[in-house]
Design an enzyme around this catalytic site. Structure first.
Site, PDB file in Angstrom:
ATOM      1  N   SER A 254       0.853  -1.184   0.000  1.00 16.70           N
ATOM      2  CA  SER A 254       0.000   0.000   0.000  1.00 16.70           C
ATOM      3  C   SER A 254       0.894   1.241   0.000  1.00 16.70           C
ATOM      4  O   SER A 254       1.777   1.353  -0.846  1.00 16.70           O
ATOM      5  CB  SER A 254      -0.947  -0.037   1.205  1.00 16.70           C
ATOM      6  OG  SER A 254      -1.920   0.974   1.119  1.00 16.70           O
ATOM      7  N   ASP A 493      -8.598  -5.790  -5.888  1.00 10.68           N
ATOM      8  CA  ASP A 493      -8.241  -4.519  -5.250  1.00 10.68           C
ATOM      9  C   ASP A 493      -8.849  -3.370  -6.048  1.00 10.68           C
ATOM     10  O   ASP A 493      -8.553  -3.197  -7.231  1.00 10.68           O
ATOM     11  CB  ASP A 493      -6.718  -4.385  -5.197  1.00 10.68           C
ATOM     12  CG  ASP A 493      -6.241  -3.207  -4.348  1.00 10.68           C
ATOM     13  OD1 ASP A 493      -7.040  -2.291  -4.077  1.00 10.68           O
ATOM     14  OD2 ASP A 493      -5.054  -3.206  -3.972  1.00 10.68           O
ATOM     15  N   HIS A 530      -7.874  -4.845  -1.353  1.00  7.39           N
ATOM     16  CA  HIS A 530      -6.610  -4.211  -0.996  1.00  7.39           C
ATOM     17  C   HIS A 530      -6.001  -4.822   0.269  1.00  7.39           C
ATOM     18  O   HIS A 530      -4.779  -4.877   0.410  1.00  7.39           O
ATOM     19  CB  HIS A 530      -6.832  -2.711  -0.794  1.00  7.39           C
ATOM     20  CG  HIS A 530      -5.566  -1.934  -0.591  1.00  7.39           C
ATOM     21  ND1 HIS A 530      -4.576  -1.858  -1.551  1.00  7.39           N
ATOM     22  CD2 HIS A 530      -5.120  -1.206   0.472  1.00  7.39           C
ATOM     23  CE1 HIS A 530      -3.577  -1.109  -1.096  1.00  7.39           C
ATOM     24  NE2 HIS A 530      -3.879  -0.712   0.125  1.00  7.39           N
TER      25      HIS A 530
END
Length: 549
Positions: A254, A493, A530
């Site tokens: 991330s 995601d 995610h």
């Protein structure tokens, strides 16, 4: 003249007829049947139907038609505000000092014991600000070898602390607990792992909630704007302190995946391997938009008070909403379809406007857990740094020029060197934004309209090897032409869609790099969106372990 007299006489006769009609039947609206002499009045059958809204007086029983709805979710927020207000009043009454360092109802943003590196050397930031001194909170696992060549720097996501794994000083499980340890992805039998809280954060590193040493008051929104590369520079000050000349690997997911790339671009000679999971090389419109509305939720909370809420009621309502928005982007629709479906929390009760469906209660719980455990100003600053992220050559050149100009001003002027941080430089247009027809035509011509095939969120037309990343991005990543790189993405995601990782991998290959490993987990392999990087030990952990060797 005679014709005018006749008209006047006719009007008088008509007026008299109307008066007689009104007097004989006051309830009949005027002009319904009246006609001037010589005109045939409408018959009853030929008259249009008309509604008389006020013919009947309203019937009032003294009770409402329906009972008022209850809102326990709003009651809970108001109750928390009242509790925080009482705590603030009690703290204020007991204080012998009234400066901005006084404690208040806001929580102590900490997750336990950490090590602290303090730097007295000023840190110049990309957009002109400066930290005259700063702290970096960090934790470590494993043992550093004699020549300090087995070090892995693990970068965090937006709101994570340095507590990636439990330690003797803090035995609570960390956010990557199952990925760090003997024989795991980050094998502590081989490597010395360091994880820091980024500057701008609130878990021990210097951020908006910290004290400005220049005046002894909280930075609040006097804290300067940050970039991802600013965070990396602070981390490398820590590495200098620890005597680490070169990392074995820079690893992150991330926002951490952004940092892992930024570290290698900023210090290519000091990074061996790169692992970037569920990240990007430049922020794209969809993720920028989602972070914008999170910040907006906080800024619109009256308790935010332009960032000066320390010692008072923090903007917990805005923070809760911001976290609920974020949670929507962290997981996937298919997972929620399986996990929640259309099920309600209690099907035997009537529908409610407060959390009612299971997915609503899940979001409410996520916001509730978070709203008093992370500093709202930190979320604002760190998320903005993510939005500004761009490893393209043009942006790098512009930032270097800005830094050189600022360094010159500091040498010549000392102190602030003429630096002024504007609260907001945005100038809104006089007229609202309107779509331009040529944009739609270009969109459809490129095959991205409703009849075409777009890839991922954010509107990019990059879909993999069949198309090329921007030349500017390739040029910006050219310093990594010989670095071994692992890039991972997840098909489910929506925050950092898989095409963004494909863009990184393909851009690196176009620099001449033959050591790029790219993996993409399908929806069959992971529905967790995610958050897959936090949950999938087998696939994510296994690939990282194999890549690091």
């Amino acid at each position: 003249m005679k014709s005018r007299t006749k008209v006047t006489s006719s009007l008088r006769q008509a007026s008299a007829a109307l008066t007689r009609a009104a007097g004989s039947n006051p309830a009949t609206p005027l002009c319904h049947n009246a006609a001037a002499p010589g005109m045939r009045p409408l018959t009853a059958a030929a008259q249009p139907h008309r509604r008389h809204l006020h013919d009947q007086p309203p019937r009032r029983s003294g009770a409402p038609s329906n009972p008022a709805m209850s809102f326990p979710c709003v009651d809970a927020l108001e109750s928390r505000s009242a509790t925080l207000r009482q705590q603030a009043a009690a703290a204020s009454a007991s204080q012998t000092r009234t400066d901005s360092t006084s404690s208040g109802p806001e929580p102590s943003y900490t997750v336990g014991a950490t090590q602290i590196f303090h730097s007295n050397n000023p840190l110049l930031l990309d957009h002109g600000g400066r930290l005259v001194e700063f702290d970096i909170a960090y934790e470590t696992w494993g043992e550093m070898n004699a020549n300090r060549t087995n070090v892995i720097l693990l970068h965090t996501g937006l709101s994570a602390s340095s507590h990636a794994h439990s330690t003797a000083a803090n035995p609570q499980p960390g956010w990557w607990e199952k990925f760090i340890g003997p024989g795991l992805a980050l094998d502590t039998n081989k490597y010395f792992v360091i994880c820091t809280n980024v500057i701008g954060g609130c878990y021990g590193s210097t951020g908006p909630s910290s004290i400005d040493p220049s005046d002894g008051k909280r930075y609040a929104t006097r804290f300067p704007l940050l970039t991802i590369t600013d965070m990396v520079r602070a981390q490398f000050r820590l590495l200098d302190h620890l005597g680490v000349e070169k990392l074995h690997a820079s690893v992150g997911s991330s926002m951490g995946g952004m940092q892992s790339l930024a570290a290698a671009v900023a210090f290519p000679e000091r990074v061996g391997r790169i692992v970037s999971i569920s990240a990007c090389a430049r922020s794209h419109p969809y993720s920028i938009a989602m972070r914008y509305v999170q910040r907006k939720a906080i800024l619109n909370d009256p308790n935010w008070n332009r960032g000066y809420y320390y010692g008072q009621i923090p903007p917990h309502v805005g923070m809760k909403l911001a976290r609920e928005i974020a949670t929507i982007t962290y997981r996937s629709g298919p997972e929620w379809e399986q996990r929640f479906g259309r099920r309600r929390a209690d099907k035997d009760k009537p529908p409610a406007l407060c959390p009612d469906f299971l997915v609503e209660t899940y979001l409410d719980h996520a916001g509730e857990k978070f709203c008093l455990t992370y500093d709202p100003n930190s979320l604002i600053y760190v998320s903005k740094a993510m939005d500004l992220f761009d490893l393209g050559r043009e942006n790098q050149v512009a930032i270097r020029a800005k830094r050189a100009e600022r360094e010159k001003a500091l040498r010549e002027g000392g102190g602030q060197g003429g630096y002024q941080q504007d609260a907001c430089s945005l100038t809104l247009p006089d007229t609202p934004y309107e779509e331009q027809p040529e944009h739609h035509e270009e969109f459809e011509r490129d095959g991205l309209g409703f009849g075409g095939s777009s890839v991922g969120s954010g509107g990019s037309n990059y879909s993999g090897p069949g198309q090329k990343p921007p030349a500017d991005l390739v040029a910006g990543l050219s310093v990594l032409w010989d670095h071994p790189v692992l890039v991972m993405g997840v098909a489910s995601d929506i925050l950092f869609p898989a095409w963004q990782q494909r863009e990184i991998a393909e851009a690196l290959r176009m620099t001449g790099n033959r050591n790029v490993a790219h993996y993409e987990l399908s929806e069959e392999q992971s529905l967790f969106g995610h958050d897959t990087f936090l949950l999938d030990v087998k696939n994510v952990g296994g690939m990282v372990r194999n890549f690091l060797g």
